[in-house]
Design an enzyme around this catalytic site. Structure first.
Site, short mmCIF file in Angstrom:
data_model
loop_
_atom_site.label_atom_id
_atom_site.label_comp_id
_atom_site.label_asym_id
_atom_site.label_seq_id
_atom_site.Cartn_x
_atom_site.Cartn_y
_atom_site.Cartn_z
N CYS A 238 40.31 44.80 36.86
CA CYS A 238 40.33 44.91 35.39
C CYS A 238 41.39 43.96 34.86
O CYS A 238 42.37 44.38 34.24
CB CYS A 238 40.64 46.34 34.95
SG CYS A 238 39.63 47.61 35.73
N GLY A 242 45.30 39.08 31.90
CA GLY A 242 45.93 38.51 33.08
C GLY A 242 47.39 38.83 33.30
O GLY A 242 48.04 38.21 34.16
N LYS A 244 49.07 41.35 34.80
CA LYS A 244 49.41 41.73 36.18
C LYS A 244 48.90 40.69 37.18
O LYS A 244 49.50 40.51 38.24
CB LYS A 244 48.88 43.12 36.49
CG LYS A 244 49.60 44.21 35.69
CD LYS A 244 49.14 45.59 36.09
CE LYS A 244 49.89 46.66 35.28
NZ LYS A 244 49.57 46.60 33.83
N ASP A 262 36.88 40.99 35.17
CA ASP A 262 36.79 42.04 34.16
C ASP A 262 35.33 42.14 33.75
O ASP A 262 34.66 41.11 33.62
CB ASP A 262 37.67 41.69 32.95
CG ASP A 262 37.98 42.92 32.10
OD1 ASP A 262 39.14 43.36 32.12
OD2 ASP A 262 37.06 43.45 31.44
N ASP A 308 43.76 48.25 37.06
CA ASP A 308 44.58 48.47 35.86
C ASP A 308 43.64 49.09 34.83
O ASP A 308 43.10 48.41 33.97
CB ASP A 308 45.15 47.13 35.38
CG ASP A 308 46.21 47.30 34.31
OD1 ASP A 308 46.61 48.46 34.04
OD2 ASP A 308 46.63 46.29 33.73
N CYS A 361 48.36 53.14 31.65
CA CYS A 361 49.50 53.27 30.73
C CYS A 361 49.30 54.57 29.93
O CYS A 361 49.50 54.60 28.72
CB CYS A 361 49.64 52.06 29.82
SG CYS A 361 48.15 51.57 28.94
#
Length: 430
Positions: A238, A242, A244, A262, A308, A361
């Site tokens: 995912c 970009g 990470k 993605d 992510d 998150c």
């Protein structure tokens, strides 16, 4: 514009947000376009006040006994800005473009109202429908965690070790007085100003030349816990813009291969310029192409698959305070379904002994420990790596103290770690 006129503008924008569920930044931009007499400093001051009011929306409304935009701004001036009743009254004179004078009731509430006895979601400034979930995640500390999420966030940067050390980046940005982040060995932190304005980073040579990238310290730690090694085959499932991916390119020192994918190719659009600026040469972007399986050649080859995951973003409320009031239960259900699909898709690409790193998150158990528990129950060939082991592997043994008490993985929050809210879990095959 006078400060009083800026307060009037903030009330106007909040009224518009109350009528339409939309990002606050869009409403602020539209206000600026229709009020071109407002200079850049005025717009910045108005934006700061709107976001402060959104950070403290629930507690401000409770204090003032009203949920009107005016009441929220008045309450936020006390709660977020620390102004006394007389200082607030000086902004509400009714003269020129100032809001109407404070009423007797407003003055009384400013002088006497407190949050004593208020429910946790009021004291913590988060939506009532999330109260049970916050209680499940944080117990008696739910209100404190919410208050930490309602504070302004600093500007965190990551030194791009493909081009510079953290020490070199700090020297290049000395005029912004950055400090080393306490947990990430790559991070720089610039404290928010009294008015909440950050530096014009895109004009900084250190940014333009790719020496630093904006990235919250929690996101940096999530990438570091991946423990990517030079020469490794990595799939960022995912990748989005970009962030990470770039951090992983630094960890691998441009050796091995990172595949950035993605399922929405539009989200990948910013990655190309960022890769070039960072000097990341071992990243191959895989954009979706209709029904074609663009990842077929990676089956069983990757030592690391990073998820992510799309999530509710409850951990990012310091930076996006309007998002917590726009979040609806239906959005949570949609994110849970997307997370389950990604977790079930990832094992296809993991080789024996390889690992999946699942990151959100979010601070909700539903999206974190509960998702991992389901995944592990349905994929017997995977096991969660204990927090102490994962932290040691990343060379950050002190992170073991953030191991979750609700199950596998790590929990980082503004209150406990000084970062945005993140969940990270490393699972290993075999």
């Amino acid at each position: 514009m006078t400060p009083a006129a800026q307060v009037s503008a903030a009330i106007e924008i909040l009224a518009e947000l109350a009528e339409r569920r939309r990002p606050a930044a869009d409403a602020i931009k539209d206000w600026g376009l229709s009020h071109r007499f407002a200079g850049s400093k005025d717009r910045a001051a108005i934006s700061s006040l709107v976001f402060d009011a959104l950070r403290k929306r629930a507690s401000a409304a409770f204090l003032m006994g009203s949920e009107t935009p005016r009441a929220i701004v008045v309450g936020a001036l006390r709660e977020a800005r620390g102004l006394g009743a007389e200082d607030i009254a000086a902004l509400f004179t009714g003269e020129g473009h100032a809001p109407a004078p404070l009423t007797a009731q407003e003055r009384e509430r400013l002088a006497t109202a407190t949050l004593e006895g208020a429910p946790a979601h009021i004291r913590g400034d988060y939506p009532e429908w999330l109260a049970e979930r916050f209680a499940a995640a944080f117990g008696d500390a739910a209100a404190e965690e919410g208050r930490a999420l309602a504070e302004r966030a600093p500007v965190d940067l990551r030194a791009n070790i493909l081009k510079a050390s953290r020490e070199d980046a700090i020297r290049r940005l000395a005029h912004l007085t950055p400090e080393p982040t306490p947990l990430s060995p790559l991070g720089l932190r610039i404290a928010p100003t009294a008015k909440g304005r950050g530096p014009a980073l895109t004009a900084e040579p250190a940014y333009v030349k790719g020496l630093v990238e904006p990235q919250d310290e929690g996101s940096q730690l999530a990438a570091l816990l991946c423990a990517a090694e030079p020469g490794e085959q990595v799939l960022d499932l995912c990748a989005g813009g970009g962030g990470k991916t770039l951090a992983l390119a630094g960890q691998t020192h441009n050796r091995g291969q990172i595949y950035a994918y993605d399922d929405d190719g539009r989200r990948l659009a910013p990655i190309y310029a960022r890769l070039e600026r960072a000097g990341a040469r071992n990243v191959q972007v895989r954009s979706p192409r209709g029904q074609a399986d663009v990842l077929a050649d990676l089956e069983g080859r990757c030592g690391l698959v990073l998820i992510d995951a799309p999530c509710t973003g409850t951990g990012t409320w310091r930076r996006h305070p309007d998002a917590k009031w726009r979040l609806a239960p239906g959005a949570l259900e949609q994110r849970l379904a997307e997370q389950r699909e990604l977790l079930d898709k990832a094992p296809r690409f993991v080789k024996a002994g390889g690992r999946i790193v699942y990151v959100t998150c979010s601070l909700l158990l539903d999206e974190n420990e509960d998702q991992i528990a389901r995944f592990l129950a349905e994929h017997a060939d995977f096991s969660a790596v204990p927090a102490a082991e994962a932290a040691a592997k990343a060379g950050l043994p002190e992170l073991a103290r953030f191991g979750s008490t609700h199950g596998a993985g790590f929990r980082l929050t503004p209150r406990t770690a000084g970062t945005d809210g993140f969940y990270v879990c490393v699972s290993r095959r075999g």
